[in-house]
Structures are given as C-alpha cells and as structure tokens.
Design an enzyme around this catalytic site. Structure first.
Site, PDB file in Angstrom:
ATOM      1  N   ASP A 101       0.875  -1.170   0.000  1.00  0.00           N
ATOM      2  CA  ASP A 101       0.000   0.000   0.000  1.00  0.00           C
ATOM      3  C   ASP A 101       0.912   1.219   0.000  1.00  0.00           C
ATOM      4  O   ASP A 101       1.479   1.582   1.022  1.00  0.00           O
ATOM      5  CB  ASP A 101      -0.906  -0.020   1.236  1.00  0.00           C
ATOM      6  CG  ASP A 101      -1.797   1.218   1.322  1.00  0.00           C
ATOM      7  OD1 ASP A 101      -1.772   2.042   0.392  1.00  0.00           O
ATOM      8  OD2 ASP A 101      -2.506   1.368   2.347  1.00  0.00           O
ATOM      9  N   ASP A 132     -12.987   5.129   1.016  1.00  0.00           N
ATOM     10  CA  ASP A 132     -11.538   5.149   1.257  1.00  0.00           C
ATOM     11  C   ASP A 132     -11.032   6.585   1.258  1.00  0.00           C
ATOM     12  O   ASP A 132     -10.879   7.209   0.214  1.00  0.00           O
ATOM     13  CB  ASP A 132     -10.842   4.333   0.161  1.00  0.00           C
ATOM     14  CG  ASP A 132      -9.334   4.206   0.393  1.00  0.00           C
ATOM     15  OD1 ASP A 132      -8.819   4.885   1.296  1.00  0.00           O
ATOM     16  OD2 ASP A 132      -8.690   3.425  -0.329  1.00  0.00           O
TER      17      ASP A 132
END
Length: 620
Positions: free
Chosen positions: A25, A207
């Site tokens: 990520d 998100d």
C-alpha cells in the site's frame, strides 16, 4: 549441534518453498507491505516492530533517509524532505498549482512534463521519491521473508488516471520490484474484508486517505469481487483537513500567508497533531510559536464540512452509476486513516443509513488485501479456491473527432481487462493519413479532457471522403494501462501505440534514475545483509532464552549458565550496531556454546519418551 527448529509433519518451516510475493500500500501519508504467512495475511514489521512506514523521504548529500526520522525532519529541512509525494504522481507542473499553496519545494521542469524537486542530491521526480519508499519496503520484505521477491501487487486509488498508474509502475521498476498487478485500493480492501467477514451482497468501500478519496460500489458473490462503479477525488484527503486547520491558525494568530518553507512545515505538523487529538477529545490547545488558541471539535467539523460534502457527492454518483439505490448497500467499509475522524464516520452513516464497518484496521486493510492477491498471482495455491477480481476503469477513454469533440470508445466503469473497437472514416477526398488523438475524461469537448497520446496512421488508400473504413481498437490491461491500434480495413495498413502518458517519464529520465539507483546499490546490499544478520541473531536469542526458561536450571550448572547468559548479552548488544560481520560471528559463537545444552535437552527428551518401554515395543 545447533538448537533445533521443529515443524509439524508436512509443514516446512522454510519460507522459500513458497514463491515470495507481497502486497504494498503506497500511501500518501503512510505505506505498508504485507504478506501471506502461515495462511494469514499480515503487515510486515521493521526491526523495531513498526508496520507503518511514514511516506517521507529526506535527501542528504551522501544518503537517503526514509520513514519516521525523515518525517521528523520536515520542519528543519523542508527543501530536502519530501512528504505526500503521491499527490504529485503523474501530474504536470501546471497541475501542482492546484494542489494547495503550502508546498515548500523548488520545482523545475525536466525532459518530460513531470515536475522535478530540487534537493541537495539534485533534481528528484515524484517517481524517484516513491521508488525510495518502495525500496525500503522491498528490503523489509526480503529480510523478513528470507528471500528474493518474485513480485508485488501495488495498490493505487481507483480514481488514478493512466498517467498516475504508469508513474507508479515506473517507481516500482526503479525500486527493483516486479509489478504483478496494480490493484485498486478499494478492491484490495474488499478482498481483505470479504474473506474476513464472509460477506456477500453489495458493499460500499469508502476510502479516505492522506491525499486521495475513493468510493467504490462492489458486489461480492462466492469469491467474485465485481466493481460495479467507482468514483472519487485524487486531490482530497487528510492533508486537506490539515490545510484547513493551518488556515484557521493563520487567521486566528494574525499570521502572514507568505510563510517560509520551514514555518509552513511546522504549521502543518501542528495542524496534523490537532486533527489527530480531536479524534478522542472535544477540544485541543493549539500552540504555534508565541500564539496559543483552542480548537473545538465542532469548529474543526465546520472547517472540513465542505470536503466531507465533496466525498458524499461522489458517493451518490457512484451509487447512481451502479444502477442501485442507497438502501441496497448492505455494508459500508471504512478504509484510510482519515476515516478515524468522527464527523466522517457520522456523515457516512447518515448517507447510507447504517453504521460503517471498522473491524479491520483502516490503515492496514488495503495492504492485507493486496498481499492475498499477490500470493495468488505468484502461483501459490490458496485455501477456499481462487479469487476473481473484476476491476473497472475510472474514466472514459476515447478519440478526438471533427470539431474538437470527444468520442468515447470505452465508457467509465467498464470492467477490465477489456478491448473495444470502433470504426471511423476520412473527412477529406484523397486523405492518405489520419492523426489519432487518444483522450481520457467525461466531457464532450477535448479541451475539457486529458490528452493521453497522439499517433499517425499513414498509407490510407486515396478515396472519396467517407469511403475509407478505419477500425480503432482500445485495449486496457488488468493494471488499467492502455494501448491503442488503428487499421484501415481495405488495405490492411496498421499503426499502434502503447500509451505513455504526457506526464510519464522519458526513456532518458528513466535511464538516469536507474543509473542513480546503482550508485546506492552497494549501500542497499550492505543494509540488507545487516538486517538478515539481525533477524538470524534475534531468532537464535529467542530460541536460547526459551530453552533456558524450560530446562536451564535442570540441565546447566551455574558456570555454564553464566557463560551462555554472557554470550546472549554480547549478541544483543552487537545487534544495536551496524557491524553485520560481528553479529554473524557472535551468532555462531552463541550457537557453539549452546551445543552441549542442546544435546542434553535432546537426550533428556528421548529418555523421557522411552521410559517404561522395552526393546520389543520400540521395534514394533
């Protein structure tokens, strides 16, 4: 005889028997790397046990510093310390002006349109800065897993366009990583969350990270994660919350907007600390220089309400695009550190009419899902069958037609990979060539869309206008990257292009960056070897201490115990330093002085197992 590591029958303790792959990520504020270990996807810690790596890079004349220590230096060395670089990925210099005024860097242009940042080490592109972050995560993974990686799944915001995705792949290449796939962050979260909760039905993934916002509507059915629609804002996140608080401080304290880089960074750190404190308290004392004020949670919520409203507008649009109603969304998953803000959670709950789900750490869920997909793509078998991920393109792709109009060939929210073809024709008698202008966007005029590439199709037979038939084919791969080809059907003449975005790196720039990376290759190798020695030493210390606790008093006299304790202490002290050879030697020494102890433990175990049994029983 060394201390033995024993595994259950059929379960090898050797990690290299699996192909090693990780999920990464690469975040605006923080980055993580995760891997599947013993059937569980989990973030990998550094040598201090920290799984989160702040996405901050500080350039010194002779070295590169990444992580918390670099972040801590942001105020004292603002021109050489790069943070939130993800917001600059795939953007041009003209775009930078719209990302907020408080960017304390000196930007210069390169061969491409990409902005370069002047540092003490020379000009650095956002791709190079991102590569330095990825390099640290790669080294952490290889040291922890004990081998070279076959590749990585790297996550990107669903709303990243072609240029931003290509920039991410370029960064991975510079970091020495093979990209198995670029995976949309919301999809990665769905993988992690869906497997964990055995969820089925329609799920919204909200998100909100440090610099980007994504909303995705997914349908989860029997291991198939289908993205029905996606939307968001690639320039909206927790950084903007910080900017809002910073502006409030400037107004309240009567400060000038024209701050020097160091003062800007100090102000942003103060603002970020205030934001984080208001997650758990109703008010916070804000101290900046000689000024002190109080920021209440209500005042903070008023400052960020317009930004939250922008995110909710994107949510409504994504739901509408997916062809469902709000009340058909069965669960809302919160991803990203900025979703810890109470007002964000409350606003999302109000919109969807249900409390959002936050069981999985919002900072870790994306990396965890990416690691699951990476393990599958590396060729490792997984329990419960294979995953099928059906991502979509975030923005429509098309061509310029007469009058400066955008003709969409692949509409947004089309599932990828995909190939679509459309026929066009000439508009002048005898026309023998056609310029193909590839665009991305939702607007009707090409001036309102983003130009991706241009190429020519030559050799078209001379015909009257409208007689030629030219088939243009768009292909988008699983990473969301585009190639376009054009073919005149009568003659068979053909031309094609692998779309390299306007703000991608030129071959010359990539070559220079690769050359620069070789300069630090030696340092990287030394750092990796040191980390491997530290890991081996730590494992041995833990094994010895476990054995001493279990059988030390029974099998060792006082002098033997003292010798072993001294060798353990010596190794632990060496581990604090950077002398890998000394750590290796002391590890061998400790192993040698514990050989006799290990032999006694084995003899004792065998005797206990055979106690009370005769030879005939053993032979049977």
């Amino acid at each position: 005889m060394a201390l033995l590591q024993i595994a259950e029958p059929g379960q090898s303790p050797k990690p290299h028997q699996r192909r090693l792959a990780v999920g990464i990520d690469l975040g605006t504020t923080n980055s993580l790397v995760a891997a599947l270990r013993s059937g569980i996807s989990e973030p990998l810690p550094d040598q201090n046990g920290q799984v989160i790596l702040p996405s901050a890079v500080r350039y010194h004349a002779d070295r590169v510093e990444v992580g918390q220590s670099a972040k801590d230096a942001a105020a004292t060395d603002p021109l050489n310390t790069i943070i939130s670089v993800k917001r600059l990925m795939g953007r041009g210099i003209s775009d930078v002006k719209h990302l907020g005024e408080q960017l304390p860097y000196r930007f210069i242009g390169g061969e491409s349109h990409m902005p370069f940042i002047e540092t003490v080490q020379g000009a650095k592109s956002p791709v190079e800065v991102s590569a330095d972050i990825l390099k640290v995560l790669r080294q952490r993974a290889e040291a922890t897993l004990g081998g070279d990686l076959v590749g990585a799944v790297i996550t990107v915001p669903a709303y990243f366009d072609d240029a931003q995705r290509q920039a991410t792949k370029d960064a991975a290449k510079l970091a020495g990583l093979t990209v198995l796939r670029l995976l949309n962050e919301p999809t990665a979260a769905a993988v992690a969350y869906g497997l964990d909760q055995n969820a089925e039905g329609v799920v919204a993934i909200y998100d909100l990270g440090g610099g980007t916002f994504d909303i995705s509507i997914l349908r989860l059915t029997g291991g198939v994660f289908e993205v029905m629609a996606t939307g968001g804002d690639s320039a909206l996140g927790g950084d903007d919350f910080d900017h809002a608080i910073a502006s409030w401080i400037i107004t309240e304290a009567g400060l000038s907007d024209d701050l020097d880089p160091s003062a800007q960074r100090s102000l942003m750190q103060t603002a970020c600390a205030a934001k984080e404190a208001l997650t758990d308290t109703d008010s916070v004392d804000v101290v900046h220089g000689a000024w002190t004020g109080v920021l209440t949670r209500a005042a903070f919520e008023a400052l960020i309400e317009p930004m939250i409203a922008r995110s909710l507008k994107a949510c409504r649009r994504a739901v509408r695009d997916s062809g469902i109603e709000l009340d058909e969304v069965e669960a809302v998953v919160m991803v990203g550190g900025s979703t810890r803000v109470p007002r964000v959670r409350a606003a999302v709950a109000e919109l969807f009419g249900r409390q959002p789900l936050t069981e999985i750490d919002p900072d870790q869920v994306v990396a965890i899902g990416a690691a699951i997909q990476a393990d599958t793509l590396a060729g490792n078998k997984r329990d419960g069958g294979e995953l099928l991920l059906l991502d979509v393109i975030p923005l429509s792709l098309g061509l310029e037609t007469m009058g400066g109009l955008m003709e969409k060939v692949i509409p947004r929210n089309t599932t990828i990979p995909v190939a679509r073809a459309q026929e066009f024709t000439t508009y002048k008698d005898g026309q023998s060539a056609m310029m193909i202008h590839v665009l991305q966007g939702e607007r009707e005029l090409i001036s309102d869309c983003r130009s991706l590439a241009r190429f020519d199709l030559r050799g078209i037979p001379a015909m009257v206008a409208g007689a030629a038939k030219i088939r243009v084919t768009f292909q988008v791969d699983a990473d969301g990257l585009l190639s376009v080809s054009a073919r005149e059907l009568a003659s068979g003449v053909e031309s094609s292009i692998q779309v390299k975005p306007s703000y991608g790196l030129t071959d010359g720039e990539i070559a220079r960056m690769l050359k620069d990376s070789f300069q630090y290759a030696g340092d990287d190798k030394v750092a990796r070897v040191l980390r491997e020695q530290q890991v081996d030493a730590q494992r041995l210390i833990e094994a010895v201490e476990g054995a001493l606790q279990a059988d030390g008093e029974r099998l060792l006299d006082a002098e033997e115990r003292m010798v072993i304790d001294m060798q353990v202490d010596e190794l632990r002290e060496l581990m604090k330093g950077t002398d890998g050879a000394a750590i290796e030697q002391q590890t061998k020494r400790l192993s040698q002085v514990t050989d006799a102890f290990a032999a006694r433990r084995l003899d004792s175990t065998v005797k206990a197992a055979l106690a009370g049994r005769n030879l005939n029983e053993i032979e049977e």
